[in-house]
Enzyme design. Sequence first.
Site, PDB file in Angstrom:
ATOM      1  N   GLY A   1      92.125  25.886  85.208  1.00 12.47           N
ATOM      2  CA  GLY A   1      90.916  26.145  85.974  1.00 12.47           C
ATOM      3  C   GLY A   1      90.164  24.846  86.191  1.00 12.47           C
TER       4      GLY A   1
ATOM      5  CD  GLN B   1      85.851  21.180  84.881  1.00  9.55           C
ATOM      6  OE1 GLN B   1      86.271  22.211  85.402  1.00  9.55           O
ATOM      7  NE2 GLN B   1      86.354  20.701  83.757  1.00  9.55           N
TER       8      GLN B   1
ATOM      9  CB  CYS C   1      86.734  21.861  78.810  1.00  8.04           C
ATOM     10  SG  CYS C   1      85.767  21.544  80.293  1.00  8.04           S
ATOM     11  CG  LEU C   2      91.166  19.938  82.950  1.00  5.88           C
ATOM     12  CD1 LEU C   2      91.522  20.029  84.431  1.00  5.88           C
ATOM     13  CD2 LEU C   2      92.339  19.374  82.157  1.00  5.88           C
TER      14      LEU C   2
ATOM     15  CG  HIS D   1      85.944  27.421  80.472  1.00  8.78           C
ATOM     16  ND1 HIS D   1      86.104  26.904  79.202  1.00  8.78           N
ATOM     17  CD2 HIS D   1      85.851  26.343  81.297  1.00  8.78           C
ATOM     18  CE1 HIS D   1      86.086  25.579  79.266  1.00  8.78           C
ATOM     19  NE2 HIS D   1      85.941  25.214  80.527  1.00  8.78           N
ATOM     20  CD  GLU D   2      87.259  26.565  85.018  1.00 13.07           C
ATOM     21  OE1 GLU D   2      86.489  25.730  85.543  1.00 13.07           O
ATOM     22  OE2 GLU D   2      88.015  26.270  84.076  1.00 13.07           O
TER      23      GLU D   2
ATOM     24  CG  HIS E   1      82.667  24.171  84.117  1.00 12.08           C
ATOM     25  ND1 HIS E   1      82.214  23.014  83.517  1.00 12.08           N
ATOM     26  CD2 HIS E   1      83.885  24.419  83.571  1.00 12.08           C
ATOM     27  CE1 HIS E   1      83.116  22.597  82.636  1.00 12.08           C
ATOM     28  NE2 HIS E   1      84.135  23.431  82.640  1.00 12.08           N
TER      29      HIS E   1
END
Length: 193
Positions: free
Chosen positions: A45, A50, A107-108, A149-150, A153
Amino acid sequence: MILEVVKFGDPVLRKKGARIETITPAIQRLIADMFETMYAAHGIGLAAQQIGEALQLTVLDIRAVTDRPSTLELGGQLADPNGFMPLVLINPELTPYGPIVPGPEGCLSFPEIYGDVRRMESVAVSALNQHGQRIEFKCGGLLARAIQHETDHLNGILFIDRMDRAVKEELQEDIDLVQADTKARLKLKSQRR
Ligand code: ZN
Protein backbone atom coordinates in the site's frame (compact mmCIF):
# COMPACT_ATOMS: atom_id res chain seq x y z
CA MET A 1 8.27 6.88 -12.89
CA ILE A 2 9.55 5.70 -9.51
CA LEU A 3 9.17 8.47 -6.96
CA GLU A 4 11.08 9.01 -3.73
CA VAL A 5 9.22 7.63 -0.70
CA VAL A 6 8.96 10.26 2.03
CA LYS A 7 10.30 9.08 5.39
CA PHE A 8 9.14 9.81 8.94
CA GLY A 9 10.21 13.29 10.02
CA ASP A 10 8.95 14.95 6.84
CA PRO A 11 6.02 17.23 7.80
CA VAL A 12 3.94 16.15 4.75
CA LEU A 13 3.25 12.82 6.52
CA ARG A 14 1.29 14.75 9.15
CA LYS A 15 -0.88 16.62 6.64
CA LYS A 16 -4.51 15.74 6.08
CA GLY A 17 -5.06 15.10 2.38
CA ALA A 18 -7.24 17.35 0.23
CA ARG A 19 -10.24 15.69 -1.40
CA ILE A 20 -9.92 14.98 -5.13
CA GLU A 21 -12.95 16.29 -7.03
CA THR A 22 -11.82 15.51 -10.60
CA ILE A 23 -9.65 12.71 -11.96
CA THR A 24 -7.35 14.86 -14.09
CA PRO A 25 -4.55 13.48 -16.33
CA ALA A 26 -2.13 14.66 -13.62
CA ILE A 27 -3.93 12.50 -11.03
CA GLN A 28 -3.92 9.53 -13.44
CA ARG A 29 -0.16 9.97 -13.90
CA LEU A 30 0.30 10.21 -10.13
CA ILE A 31 -1.65 6.95 -9.65
CA ALA A 32 0.55 5.15 -12.21
CA ASP A 33 3.72 6.52 -10.57
CA MET A 34 2.49 5.52 -7.11
CA PHE A 35 1.91 1.92 -8.25
CA GLU A 36 5.36 1.81 -9.86
CA THR A 37 6.93 3.23 -6.67
CA MET A 38 5.00 0.83 -4.41
CA TYR A 39 5.91 -2.27 -6.44
CA ALA A 40 9.58 -1.20 -6.63
CA ALA A 41 9.65 -0.85 -2.83
CA HIS A 42 7.85 -4.20 -2.33
CA GLY A 43 5.00 -2.49 -0.47
CA ILE A 44 1.33 -3.52 -0.45
CA GLY A 45 0.00 0.00 0.00
CA LEU A 46 1.13 3.56 -0.64
CA ALA A 47 -0.58 6.82 0.31
CA ALA A 48 -0.18 10.12 -1.58
CA GLN A 49 1.47 11.71 1.50
CA GLN A 50 4.27 9.14 1.15
CA ILE A 51 5.31 10.59 -2.19
CA GLY A 52 4.94 14.13 -0.90
CA GLU A 53 1.36 14.96 -1.97
CA ALA A 54 -1.26 15.66 0.69
CA LEU A 55 -4.26 14.17 -1.15
CA GLN A 56 -7.07 11.71 -0.37
CA LEU A 57 -5.52 9.06 -2.63
CA THR A 58 -4.03 5.65 -1.90
CA VAL A 59 -3.07 2.61 -3.98
CA LEU A 60 -2.98 -0.99 -2.75
CA ASP A 61 -2.10 -4.45 -3.99
CA ILE A 62 -1.98 -7.27 -1.45
CA ARG A 63 -1.35 -10.10 -3.94
CA ALA A 64 2.36 -10.39 -3.07
CA VAL A 65 1.51 -11.49 0.50
CA THR A 66 0.33 -15.09 0.40
CA ASP A 67 0.52 -16.08 4.08
CA ARG A 68 -1.95 -13.56 5.51
CA PRO A 69 -5.51 -14.07 4.26
CA SER A 70 -8.06 -11.45 3.30
CA THR A 71 -11.80 -11.59 2.72
CA LEU A 72 -13.89 -9.49 0.35
CA GLU A 73 -17.62 -8.87 0.06
CA LEU A 74 -18.88 -7.11 -3.08
CA GLY A 75 -22.59 -6.33 -3.37
CA GLY A 76 -23.34 -8.78 -0.56
CA GLN A 77 -21.45 -11.62 -2.30
CA LEU A 78 -18.13 -13.12 -1.27
CA ALA A 79 -15.48 -12.36 -3.89
CA ASP A 80 -11.81 -13.11 -4.51
CA PRO A 81 -9.69 -10.33 -2.94
CA ASN A 82 -6.86 -11.00 -5.43
CA GLY A 83 -9.26 -10.43 -8.32
CA PHE A 84 -10.03 -7.00 -6.87
CA MET A 85 -6.37 -5.91 -7.08
CA PRO A 86 -4.75 -3.53 -7.88
CA LEU A 87 -6.95 -1.14 -5.93
CA VAL A 88 -7.16 2.68 -6.05
CA LEU A 89 -9.09 4.48 -3.31
CA ILE A 90 -9.90 8.18 -3.69
CA ASN A 91 -11.61 10.10 -0.85
CA PRO A 92 -12.17 6.83 1.05
CA GLU A 93 -14.66 6.68 3.90
CA LEU A 94 -14.27 3.76 6.28
CA THR A 95 -16.58 2.10 8.75
CA PRO A 96 -14.40 -0.39 10.64
CA TYR A 97 -16.10 -3.13 12.63
CA GLY A 98 -14.89 -5.60 15.22
CA PRO A 99 -13.38 -7.56 16.73
CA ILE A 100 -10.14 -5.70 17.47
CA VAL A 101 -7.14 -7.82 16.50
CA PRO A 102 -3.38 -7.25 16.81
CA GLY A 103 -1.26 -7.74 13.72
CA PRO A 104 2.25 -6.96 12.52
CA GLU A 105 2.67 -3.86 10.35
CA GLY A 106 5.44 -2.11 8.54
CA CYS A 107 5.45 1.15 6.59
CA LEU A 108 7.56 2.30 3.64
CA SER A 109 8.07 5.60 5.49
CA PHE A 110 9.66 3.69 8.42
CA PRO A 111 12.37 1.46 6.85
CA GLU A 112 13.07 -1.76 8.77
CA ILE A 113 10.59 -0.91 11.54
CA TYR A 114 7.86 -3.45 12.29
CA GLY A 115 5.45 -3.65 15.19
CA ASP A 116 2.06 -4.94 16.24
CA VAL A 117 -0.90 -2.63 15.80
CA ARG A 118 -4.43 -3.32 17.06
CA ARG A 119 -7.15 -2.61 14.52
CA MET A 120 -10.68 -3.68 13.73
CA GLU A 121 -10.67 -6.96 11.83
CA SER A 122 -13.08 -5.75 9.12
CA VAL A 123 -14.00 -2.56 7.37
CA ALA A 124 -16.76 -1.25 5.10
CA VAL A 125 -15.34 1.05 2.44
CA SER A 126 -16.90 3.70 0.23
CA ALA A 127 -14.55 5.48 -2.17
CA LEU A 128 -14.00 6.56 -5.76
CA ASN A 129 -11.82 4.47 -8.04
CA GLN A 130 -9.33 5.72 -10.66
CA HIS A 131 -12.21 6.35 -13.09
CA GLY A 132 -14.09 8.51 -10.59
CA GLN A 133 -16.71 5.77 -10.07
CA ARG A 134 -18.13 5.07 -6.61
CA ILE A 135 -17.04 1.69 -5.22
CA GLU A 136 -18.41 0.10 -2.06
CA PHE A 137 -17.24 -3.12 -0.44
CA LYS A 138 -16.53 -4.85 2.84
CA CYS A 139 -13.30 -6.64 3.59
CA GLY A 140 -11.42 -8.39 6.38
CA GLY A 141 -7.99 -9.67 7.30
CA LEU A 142 -4.87 -8.24 5.70
CA LEU A 143 -6.77 -6.12 3.17
CA ALA A 144 -8.84 -4.48 5.92
CA ARG A 145 -5.65 -3.80 7.90
CA ALA A 146 -3.84 -2.33 4.88
CA ILE A 147 -6.80 -0.09 3.98
CA GLN A 148 -7.01 1.21 7.56
CA HIS A 149 -3.25 1.86 7.60
CA GLU A 150 -3.35 3.73 4.26
CA THR A 151 -6.48 5.73 5.08
CA ASP A 152 -4.81 6.82 8.32
CA HIS A 153 -1.96 8.25 6.18
CA LEU A 154 -4.52 10.32 4.23
CA ASN A 155 -5.48 11.92 7.54
CA GLY A 156 -1.92 12.47 8.79
CA ILE A 157 -2.07 9.50 11.19
CA LEU A 158 0.84 7.02 11.32
CA PHE A 159 1.00 3.43 12.53
CA ILE A 160 3.27 4.41 15.44
CA ASP A 161 0.34 6.51 16.75
CA ARG A 162 -1.74 3.33 16.98
CA MET A 163 0.86 1.12 18.68
CA ASP A 164 0.56 0.12 22.31
CA ARG A 165 2.98 2.10 24.45
CA ALA A 166 5.20 -0.94 25.16
CA VAL A 167 5.49 -1.80 21.45
CA LYS A 168 6.39 1.78 20.55
CA GLU A 169 8.90 2.12 23.38
CA GLU A 170 10.79 -0.88 22.08
CA LEU A 171 11.01 0.75 18.63
CA GLN A 172 11.56 4.32 19.83
CA GLU A 173 15.31 4.39 19.22
CA ASP A 174 14.89 3.24 15.60
CA ILE A 175 12.00 5.67 15.07
CA ASP A 176 14.13 8.55 16.37
CA LEU A 177 16.97 7.55 14.01
CA VAL A 178 14.68 7.66 10.95
CA GLN A 179 13.33 11.03 12.04
CA ALA A 180 16.79 12.52 12.65
CA ASP A 181 18.03 11.23 9.28
CA THR A 182 15.01 12.73 7.46
CA LYS A 183 15.42 16.08 9.20
CA ALA A 184 19.13 16.18 8.32
CA ARG A 185 18.30 15.45 4.67
CA LEU A 186 15.58 18.12 4.57
CA LYS A 187 17.99 20.66 6.06
CA LEU A 188 20.62 19.82 3.47
CA LYS A 189 18.05 20.15 0.68
CA SER A 190 16.92 23.59 1.86
CA GLN A 191 20.55 24.77 2.11
CA ARG A 192 21.23 23.68 -1.48
CA ARG A 193 18.36 25.80 -2.79
ZN1 ZN B 1 2.47 3.44 5.93
